[in-house]
Design a protein around this motif. Structure first.
Motif, PDB file in Angstrom:
ATOM      1  N   LYS A 414     -14.484  -0.800 -30.366  1.00 27.05           N
ATOM      2  CA  LYS A 414     -14.281  -0.841 -28.916  1.00 27.05           C
ATOM      3  C   LYS A 414     -12.957  -0.190 -28.524  1.00 27.05           C
ATOM      4  N   PHE A 415     -13.005   0.585 -27.445  1.00 24.97           N
ATOM      5  CA  PHE A 415     -11.802   1.139 -26.829  1.00 24.97           C
ATOM      6  C   PHE A 415     -11.814   0.653 -25.384  1.00 24.97           C
ATOM      7  N   LYS A 416     -10.825  -0.156 -25.007  1.00 23.64           N
ATOM      8  CA  LYS A 416     -10.845  -0.833 -23.708  1.00 23.64           C
ATOM      9  C   LYS A 416      -9.897  -0.146 -22.716  1.00 23.64           C
ATOM     10  N   ILE A 417     -10.439   0.089 -21.519  1.00 21.05           N
ATOM     11  CA  ILE A 417      -9.676   0.765 -20.457  1.00 21.05           C
ATOM     12  C   ILE A 417      -9.692  -0.089 -19.191  1.00 21.05           C
ATOM     13  N   TYR A 418      -8.519  -0.290 -18.621  1.00 19.90           N
ATOM     14  CA  TYR A 418      -8.405  -1.006 -17.346  1.00 19.90           C
ATOM     15  C   TYR A 418      -8.107   0.013 -16.252  1.00 19.90           C
ATOM     16  N   VAL A 419      -8.917  -0.001 -15.183  1.00 17.29           N
ATOM     17  CA  VAL A 419      -8.759   0.933 -14.068  1.00 17.29           C
ATOM     18  C   VAL A 419      -8.340   0.156 -12.830  1.00 17.29           C
ATOM     19  N   SER A 420      -7.280   0.586 -12.183  1.00 25.24           N
ATOM     20  CA  SER A 420      -6.871  -0.044 -10.928  1.00 25.24           C
ATOM     21  C   SER A 420      -6.198   0.991 -10.043  1.00 25.24           C
ATOM     22  N   ALA A 421      -6.194   0.712  -8.748  1.00 27.43           N
ATOM     23  CA  ALA A 421      -5.567   1.624  -7.780  1.00 27.43           C
ATOM     24  C   ALA A 421      -4.196   1.064  -7.420  1.00 27.43           C
ATOM     25  N   LEU A 422      -3.177   1.481  -8.165  1.00 30.36           N
ATOM     26  CA  LEU A 422      -1.819   0.955  -8.015  1.00 30.36           C
ATOM     27  C   LEU A 422      -1.023   1.896  -7.117  1.00 30.36           C
ATOM     28  N   THR A 423      -0.806   1.461  -5.897  1.00 30.14           N
ATOM     29  CA  THR A 423      -0.190   2.313  -4.878  1.00 30.14           C
ATOM     30  C   THR A 423       1.170   2.846  -5.316  1.00 30.14           C
ATOM     31  N   GLN A 424       1.363   4.163  -5.166  1.00 29.11           N
ATOM     32  CA  GLN A 424       2.623   4.798  -5.581  1.00 29.11           C
ATOM     33  C   GLN A 424       3.612   4.974  -4.433  1.00 29.11           C
ATOM     34  N   VAL A 425       3.130   4.934  -3.192  1.00 31.41           N
ATOM     35  CA  VAL A 425       3.970   5.262  -2.037  1.00 31.41           C
ATOM     36  C   VAL A 425       4.129   4.013  -1.166  1.00 31.41           C
ATOM     37  N   ASN A 426       5.346   3.711  -0.773  1.00 29.13           N
ATOM     38  CA  ASN A 426       5.611   2.587   0.121  1.00 29.13           C
ATOM     39  C   ASN A 426       5.899   3.064   1.532  1.00 29.13           C
ATOM     40  N   ILE A 427       5.866   2.129   2.484  1.00 27.44           N
ATOM     41  CA  ILE A 427       6.184   2.484   3.871  1.00 27.44           C
ATOM     42  C   ILE A 427       7.622   2.997   3.946  1.00 27.44           C
ATOM     43  N   ASP A 428       8.531   2.240   3.347  1.00 29.96           N
ATOM     44  CA  ASP A 428       9.919   2.666   3.203  1.00 29.96           C
ATOM     45  C   ASP A 428      10.513   1.902   2.024  1.00 29.96           C
ATOM     46  N   GLU A 429      11.811   1.947   1.852  1.00 29.35           N
ATOM     47  CA  GLU A 429      12.421   1.347   0.672  1.00 29.35           C
ATOM     48  C   GLU A 429      12.339  -0.176   0.641  1.00 29.35           C
ATOM     49  N   HIS A 430      12.045  -0.804   1.773  1.00 28.84           N
ATOM     50  CA  HIS A 430      12.017  -2.267   1.841  1.00 28.84           C
ATOM     51  C   HIS A 430      10.678  -2.825   2.288  1.00 28.84           C
ATOM     52  N   ASN A 431       9.712  -1.971   2.560  1.00 29.52           N
ATOM     53  CA  ASN A 431       8.390  -2.404   3.000  1.00 29.52           C
ATOM     54  C   ASN A 431       7.332  -1.745   2.114  1.00 29.52           C
ATOM     55  N   ARG A 432       6.740  -2.537   1.245  1.00 28.40           N
ATOM     56  CA  ARG A 432       5.802  -1.977   0.286  1.00 28.40           C
ATOM     57  C   ARG A 432       4.391  -1.936   0.865  1.00 28.40           C
ATOM     58  N   ILE A 433       3.548  -1.149   0.228  1.00 25.79           N
ATOM     59  CA  ILE A 433       2.118  -1.113   0.549  1.00 25.79           C
ATOM     60  C   ILE A 433       1.400  -1.851  -0.565  1.00 25.79           C
ATOM     61  N   PRO A 434       0.839  -3.028  -0.295  1.00 24.02           N
ATOM     62  CA  PRO A 434       0.151  -3.774  -1.353  1.00 24.02           C
ATOM     63  C   PRO A 434      -1.037  -2.991  -1.903  1.00 24.02           C
ATOM     64  N   THR A 435      -1.192  -3.045  -3.219  1.00 21.32           N
ATOM     65  CA  THR A 435      -2.328  -2.396  -3.869  1.00 21.32           C
ATOM     66  C   THR A 435      -3.649  -2.884  -3.290  1.00 21.32           C
ATOM     67  N   THR A 436      -3.702  -4.161  -2.950  1.00 17.99           N
ATOM     68  CA  THR A 436      -4.943  -4.718  -2.410  1.00 17.99           C
ATOM     69  C   THR A 436      -5.320  -4.080  -1.081  1.00 17.99           C
ATOM     70  N   ASP A 437      -4.338  -3.663  -0.279  1.00 17.69           N
ATOM     71  CA  ASP A 437      -4.652  -3.013   0.998  1.00 17.69           C
ATOM     72  C   ASP A 437      -5.338  -1.673   0.760  1.00 17.69           C
ATOM     73  N   GLY A 438      -4.857  -0.914  -0.211  1.00 19.45           N
ATOM     74  CA  GLY A 438      -5.494   0.362  -0.518  1.00 19.45           C
ATOM     75  C   GLY A 438      -6.927   0.177  -0.965  1.00 19.45           C
ATOM     76  N   ARG A 439      -7.159  -0.813  -1.836  1.00 16.99           N
ATOM     77  CA  ARG A 439      -8.525  -1.058  -2.318  1.00 16.99           C
ATOM     78  C   ARG A 439      -9.414  -1.581  -1.208  1.00 16.99           C
ATOM     79  N   LEU A 440      -8.859  -2.412  -0.337  1.00 21.47           N
ATOM     80  CA  LEU A 440      -9.642  -2.943   0.775  1.00 21.47           C
ATOM     81  C   LEU A 440     -10.089  -1.827   1.714  1.00 21.47           C
ATOM     82  N   LEU A 441      -9.209  -0.893   2.014  1.00 22.16           N
ATOM     83  CA  LEU A 441      -9.585   0.228   2.882  1.00 22.16           C
ATOM     84  C   LEU A 441     -10.649   1.095   2.213  1.00 22.16           C
ATOM     85  N   ARG A 442     -10.510   1.321   0.913  1.00 22.68           N
ATOM     86  CA  ARG A 442     -11.556   2.051   0.185  1.00 22.68           C
ATOM     87  C   ARG A 442     -12.905   1.346   0.353  1.00 22.68           C
ATOM     88  N   ARG A 443     -12.899   0.045   0.186  1.00 23.01           N
ATOM     89  CA  ARG A 443     -14.163  -0.697   0.218  1.00 23.01           C
ATOM     90  C   ARG A 443     -14.770  -0.719   1.621  1.00 23.01           C
TER      91      ARG A 443
END
Length: 551
Positions: A414-443
């Motif tokens: 077995k070769f196991k791979i985990y796939v996730s959409a881990l957001t690379q860009v934030n709103i600014d330096e103190h306001n992040r974009i949650p990974t779950t928001d990106g996946r929710l918009l995709r869905r």
């Protein structure tokens, strides 16, 4: 002059101009957890709002999703303010929020080494500000003045962000003399922000914070090294394109560079898929590639693209889904909420799966099942499969990292791979974009296109989906041989074109209105990018359509 305030079935009189906090204090005993926000005549508001007319009031606590987000946002401002205070005029210190690590936030610090002494100093400052119950106040500033203010404060990420905002004003929060912009509502003061721990990690600091499900508990800090490295890799991909925050991305669009952003992002991702395929090729004995990941992470398209790369290396790959081994719908167990638990491993015929996979490993032929989602039963249509020397099976399913699913198969196969959409860009330096928001918009976009669902339909199911991920997917992510980040720096600007109209359809009296409204406000930061330059094999095509794979 008196005003009538109704909270649930209770009616009370207050003086005109009473602060909402006073009403919250009077009704706190009716709630299990501390009140952090209110709804006045159905409109969400902070507790420092004054009441000047009769109103119906509801309260949200730290145990509610929106209340928990408010606590986290306020704790983030407290940490950033404390780091700033730990510096001096000659040696200023600036904290930068990068991403979440389980129930924590990861920061780096500029202007000072994040050693034990620094972390201890910052925590002392935070505890002092909490003990003093420092007020968090809000001031509305004209947008052009806010841009000038942020430029003068060397907050150039915010300066860029608000240059493209069409709103006439910006809300700036003040915490004991420290000013900043925060995306969303804040607490009245610091008195509720003491539930945290700080940890040095990888040259930065992790602040562990409570969750909505356990608002009075701080989770233990667990080092998820593989996820952490993958998130850093994603940030470096964005940095290669000079995209550190939304303002940078918007500047690329304004300057006509969006095509280059799309093509470079896609090329980096294709290179990563090729790298994973090469690792599979060079590991002896692999016959099963097990792919898992949370909802809307792009597992299906990733599987197809991985098969293309494996083929280029001389393999003959075959793709199957674990869903085809579901037990009959009538036998699916119920969860604690009385709903069919399709996310549970108990919904899979593990014995049948292992019997078939073992036969394939022994070079025997099997008949592949197909799950009929209309009738709720497995059917067999005569599709046969066997694995020769160069043939390999790519298996996709949420339980693929859980060895209980494939317990009869030797680890080396077995070769196991985990796939996730881990957001690379934030709103600014103190306001992040949650990974779950990106996946929710995709869905939201995919559910509407493929199933005809409204945004409200998808939003109403999301909490259940998230519970399944927390139970059956995330605990196994670090067991993967490789982690693949399917997010793109440009994707939220692309998804805006598709998600925004769907979110506007959510009516104000819909229970999902506040979440839809939050996402709309969030998408408002982005200048849209059209789909013209998105390749046919892009993972994002799984959601917006127009792809080359049969999904």
């Amino acid at each position: 002059m008196k005003i009538a305030i109704t909270v649930g079935n209770t009616h009370a009189e207050y003086d005109t101009g009473t602060v909402l906090l006073k009403v919250a204090e009077d009704f706190q005993t009716d709630y299990r957890y501390p009140i952090v926000l209110g709804k006045v005549d159905g409109k969400l508001t902070e507790l420092f709002r004054t009441l000047n007319a009769d109103a119906e009031v509801e309260f949200l606590t730290t145990g509610d999703k929106i209340g928990n987000q408010t606590i986290i946002r306020s704790m983030n401002m407290l940490f950033v303010a404390a780091c700033s205070r730990a510096g001096t005029e000659d040696k200023p210190v600036r904290a930068i929020l990068h991403f979440s690590i389980r129930s924590g936030l990861f920061y780096t610090v500029e202007g000072c080494e994040a050693d034990d002494a620094f972390v201890e100093k910052v925590e002392c400052i935070m505890r002092d500000m909490i003990a003093r119950k420092c007020r968090i106040t809000k001031t509305s500033v004209p947008t052009n003045k806010a841009v000038e203010k942020f430029a003068a404060m060397n907050m150039h990420d915010k300066e860029k962000l608000f240059r493209t905002r069409l709103h006439s004003s910006v809300n700036i929060y003040d915490l004991d003399g420290y000013e900043d912009y925060n995306y969303g509502y804040m607490t009245y003061d610091t008195s509720l922000l003491g539930n945290f721990t700080l940890h040095r990690y990888q040259g930065g600091v992790v602040m562990m914070i409570p969750s909505a499900s356990h608002p009075d508990t701080v989770h233990e800090f667990i080092e998820d090294e593989k996820i952490f490295v993958t998130q850093l890799m994603g940030e470096k991909w964005a940095e290669k394109q000079r995209i550190d925050c939304v303002g940078d991305l918007n500047e690329h669009v304004i300057n006509g560079n969006s095509r280059q952003v799309v093509l470079i992002s896609e090329a980096l991702q294709e290179g990563r898929i090729a790298q994973i395929a090469a690792k599979i090729r060079h590991r002896d004995g692999v016959k099963f590639v097990m792919i898992a990941g949370p909802s809307s992470s792009g597992k299906t398209t990733f599987s197809q693209r991985l098969c293309t790369q494996l083929s280029a290396l001389g393999f003959i790959p075959h793709c199957i889904g674990v869903d085809n081994y579901f037990i009959p719908r009538a036998l699916v167990p119920y969860d604690e909420y009385g709903q069919k638990d399709y996310e549970s491993l108990r919904a899979v015929d593990v014995e049948a799966f292992n019997t078939d996979m073992t036969r394939l490993l022994n070079e025997q032929e099997i008949e592949l099942p197909t799950y009929d989602f209309i009738t709720g039963n497995r059917v067999y249509n005569g599709e046969k499969l066997s694995l020769g020397k160069e043939e390999i099976l790519v298996i996709e399913g949420i339980h693929c990292l859980n060895d209980d699913l494939s317990r009869a198969l030797p680890d080396e196969s077995k070769f196991k791979i985990y796939v996730s959409a881990l957001t690379q860009v934030n709103i600014d330096e103190h306001n992040r974009i949650p990974t779950t928001d990106g996946r929710l918009l995709r869905r939201i976009v995919r559910d509407h296109r493929t199933r005809g669902y409204t945004a409200s339909n998808t939003l109403s199911m999301w909490d259940s989906v998230r519970r399944g991920e927390e139970s059956y997917i995330f605990p196994f992510q670090e067991t993967a041989d490789e982690i693949f980040n399917s997010a793109m720096p440009y994707e939220l600007a692309l998804l805006k074109l598709y998600a925004q109209p769907l979110l506007f359809q959510v009516a104000q009296d819909d229970p999902q209105y506040y979440e839809a409204h939050r996402l709309l406000k969030f998408l408002d930061y982005f200048i849209p990018i059209p789909p013209d330059d998105v390749p046919k094999n892009s993972i994002l095509r799984e959601f917006i359509g127009g792809g080359c794979f049969h999904l």
